[in-house]
Design an enzyme around this catalytic site. Structure first.
Site, PDB file in Angstrom:
ATOM      1  N   HIS A 212       3.801   3.355   6.870  1.00 32.24           N
ATOM      2  CA  HIS A 212       3.978   4.792   6.623  1.00 32.24           C
ATOM      3  C   HIS A 212       3.744   5.638   7.877  1.00 32.24           C
ATOM      4  CE1 HIS A 212       4.913   4.733   2.432  1.00 32.24           C
ATOM      5  NE2 HIS A 212       3.842   4.017   2.138  1.00 32.24           N
ATOM      6  N   ASP A 268      -1.328   0.588   4.228  1.00 36.04           N
ATOM      7  CA  ASP A 268      -0.693   0.139   2.991  1.00 36.04           C
ATOM      8  C   ASP A 268       0.804  -0.027   3.187  1.00 36.04           C
ATOM      9  OD1 ASP A 268      -0.496   2.962   3.285  1.00 36.04           O
ATOM     10  OD2 ASP A 268       0.211   3.115   1.220  1.00 36.04           O
ATOM     11  N   GLU A 269       1.396  -0.829   2.294  1.00 37.86           N
ATOM     12  CA  GLU A 269       2.848  -1.001   2.213  1.00 37.86           C
ATOM     13  C   GLU A 269       3.471  -1.296   3.580  1.00 37.86           C
ATOM     14  OE1 GLU A 269       3.992   2.586   0.117  1.00 37.86           O
ATOM     15  OE2 GLU A 269       3.603   1.634  -1.815  1.00 37.86           O
ATOM     16  N   VAL A 270       2.925  -2.303   4.243  1.00 33.68           N
ATOM     17  CA  VAL A 270       3.481  -2.763   5.517  1.00 33.68           C
ATOM     18  C   VAL A 270       4.595  -3.749   5.168  1.00 33.68           C
ATOM     19  CG1 VAL A 270       2.955  -3.824   7.742  1.00 33.68           C
ATOM     20  CG2 VAL A 270       1.224  -2.442   6.590  1.00 33.68           C
ATOM     21  N   ASP A 319      -3.694  -3.058  -0.732  1.00 27.43           N
ATOM     22  CA  ASP A 319      -2.591  -3.819  -1.307  1.00 27.43           C
ATOM     23  C   ASP A 319      -2.175  -5.043  -0.495  1.00 27.43           C
ATOM     24  OD1 ASP A 319      -1.790  -1.249   0.073  1.00 27.43           O
ATOM     25  OD2 ASP A 319       0.113  -2.312   0.200  1.00 27.43           O
TER      26      ASP A 319
END
Length: 619
Positions: A212, A268-270, A319
């Protein structure tokens, strides 16, 4: 028989009177009542109890003419009425509330109506910190709005703020190209911190350091740092320029936040990792998996913070940890350098987060934070908040806390309120729209009632809302006067207008006589067209009023850039749709004669006739 029938009638009359008294009593219930009203209420309750006793006396006689099944139902009904009367006489101070549909009612009895602070029992559902998330990558509020908002947060029981600045932070020097044109100034940041301090709200800045990072990687200057050249989400952890960029951002954040205890570094959300040449070579040289490549970068950033700012604990979203083994986490000494924030925003925590994940976390981490959502988690284009959905999410989290609370220390709960799903997404629910949900869920986690399905009177009192407060979109309108309430009202009006318009277009008349086929061929029955479009005038005017009122309300909370974006995102498309329907209506009603079928053949015949006419004119 006449006497028995009379007493049966008296039973019905008695029950009717009691029901009416109970309804009147419910309507008139309030947290604070005058002495005169107290006296009147006591008299009313005495009358009610007297009627109940008469009802009990009558029921013995009336049973002679009733079947056993009927008698059982009657006694059950009488028991409910009498119990309700007694409960109301004891719990009258609870006040106005709204019940979630299809759920059992539970009454909260731990509210103090004498002051604005919420008093809870010692055995509350969650005893850790309660952190409210401010997502500033969309719709950043004015400083003047924070002046009204932070005291409200404190009254509702918040203990801190998770501030996600993104491009609204005033980076300078080598980072001066990062801030948005309407970013906060350094003096603005200092004012925000001052307001937080005087309201006893701990500030936790959030800075993205891995995934992000669109707000940086979208820029041409930094595009060479992307893990995937065409996607600006993830920064390459192996590029020599990545770590200096991230540490420079951390240093500037710390300069303006010298007293913080925790710093959230995102991660997060890599979604894209180990895909560039540099990362592939790093994995080969170090014999790493992609998970190890990820952990190396995260721990490296955390170590930097602990080395240069030893009193600050780095926090990360969890996550990317969920699929890792305890061996992998311990190999990089993850629990030594950071604390995870376990996030999930849906009500189905029990099925989406396996027990194995929690068992791993219990083994590895002595301290854990958890993150729920009070808005911005039910769809990227939702502009009204579903309180019941988010209450279910918090209820699921309290189940997790109850299950694992004796095995791990839950340091705090972060109530996230996302304003965009990512840097490129449109605005979802605005902060004032989500405030009733935030208030409800903050109060819930401080209660000792896991199954709470009511909005306590204290929430309505603090938010200055009249009951009932709708728990889900479309269940009614809010009538509130908290700071920014005009934004909520306009958003709900727009939602109602959209619902009404959809209902008109799904009516059988519109489906049969106001379709694209009818419009394209200018072929429909005028009476049915008029019926199908009868509400278009009202919809058109209502949308104009909504735009006017939303613009006025948003001016109090936001700058004109945010107001313009919201209007363009949610009002303009509906305006275009209504105008198109209006033009179609006018087109259809302009016709007074219609061709023979088939319509395509009629059109071809018309074109041939027109062509012959033009040919004759030429000759």
């Amino acid at each position: 028989m006449f006497r028995i029938r009379t007493k049966t009638q008296m039973t019905v009359v008695g029950m009717t009177i009691i029901t009416l008294v109970l309804i009147l009593f419910r309507i008139s219930a309030s947290d604070e009542v005058s002495p005169a009203f107290e006296k009147e209420r006591d008299h009313s309750m005495q009358t009610s109890h007297s009627l109940v006793h008469k009802l009990e006396d009558i029921s013995e006689v009336s049973s002679m003419t009733q079947s056993p099944k009927h008698i059982a139902k009657q006694k059950e009904s009488e028991a409910r009425i009498m119990a309700d009367i007694r409960v109301r006489s004891q719990d009258d101070r609870i006040g106005r509330k709204l019940m979630l549909p299809n759920e059992k009612v539970h009454i909260m009895s731990n509210l103090d109506a004498e002051n604005n602070d919420i008093k809870w029992s010692e055995n509350k559902l969650f005893s850790g910190d309660r952190i409210v998330h401010l997502d500033l990558k969309g719709a950043p509020p004015k400083i003047s709005y924070f002046e009204e908002l932070f005291p409200l947060f404190r009254k509702l029981g918040a203990t801190g703020l998770l501030i996600e600045y993104e491009d609204m932070f005033p980076y300078n020097g080598t980072l001066q190209d990062i801030p948005a044109y309407n970013a906060y100034s350094r003096s603005d940041i200092k004012q925000i911190l001052h307001l937080a301090k005087i309201n006893m709200l701990e500030v936790i800045p959030l800075i993205q350091t891995f995934g992000h990072m669109e707000f940086i990687l979208k820029l041409e200057k930094y595009s060479y740092l992307r893990e995937v050249s065409t996607y600006p989400q993830v920064i390459c952890p192996s590029h020599n320029s990545t770590f200096p960029l991230i540490t420079a951002m951390i240093d500037q954040i710390m300069e303006l936040h010298p007293d913080i205890k925790n710093l959230h570094i995102g991660c997060d959300e890599v979604y894209y990792l180990g895909l560039c040449v540099r990362c592939a070579m790093a994995m080969i040289d170090n014999k790493w998996s992609r998970s190890q490549l990820f952990l190396n970068h995260v721990v490296r950033v955390a170590k930097y913070i602990r080395k240069y700012y030893p009193s600050v604990m780095p926090l990360t979203w969890d996550d990317e940890f969920r699929s890792l083994s305890t061996t992998e986490l311990l190999e990089f000494e993850v629990p030594r350098w950071l604390e995870p924030v376990v996030w999930k925003y849906s009500p189905d925590l029990g099925t989406t987060m396996a027990s194995e994940v929690w068992e791993n976390y219990v083994t590895v981490f002595p301290n854990i934070w958890i993150a729920s959502a009070f808005k911005g988690a039910t769809g990227p284009d939702r502009y009204v908040t579903d309180i019941s959905y988010h209450l279910d999410n918090h209820r699921a989290w309290m189940d997790i806390v109850a299950t694992y609370g004796n095995k791990i220390n839950f340091r705090g709960l972060m109530l996230t309120g996302w304003q965009r799903y990512d840097h490129f997404a449109i605005l979802c629910e605005l902060l004032p729209v989500g405030l009733p949900s935030l208030a409800t869920n903050l109060v819930y986690v401080q209660s000792n009632n896991r199954d709470m399905t009511l909005i306590p009177h204290k929430v309505l009192d603090i938010l200055k809302c009249d009951p009932p407060l709708p728990m889900s979109p479309g269940m009614g309108r809010s009538r509130c006067s908290f700071p920014g309430a005009g934004v909520l009202e306009a958003a709900e009006r727009l939602y109602s207008l959209q619902q009404n318009l959809d209902r008109y277009l799904s009516d059988s008349t519109a489906k049969g006589w106001f379709t694209p086929y009818n419009i394209d061929h200018s072929f429909s029955n005028p009476s049915h067209v008029e019926h199908a479009t009868a509400e278009l005038d009202r919809c058109k005017m209502e949308l104009l009023y909504i735009e006017r009122d939303m613009t006025t309300a948003m001016a109090v909370v936001y700058d004109h850039y945010t107001a313009s974006e919201w209007i363009e995102t949610y009002i303009r498309p509906l305006d275009t749709k209504i105008r198109s329907l209006w033009e179609a209506k006018e087109k259809l009603l302009a016709k007074n004669h219609w061709p023979r079928r088939p319509l395509d053949a009629s059109l071809q015949a018309h074109e041939r006739t027109s062509s012959k006419s033009r040919t004759r004119e030429t000759l």
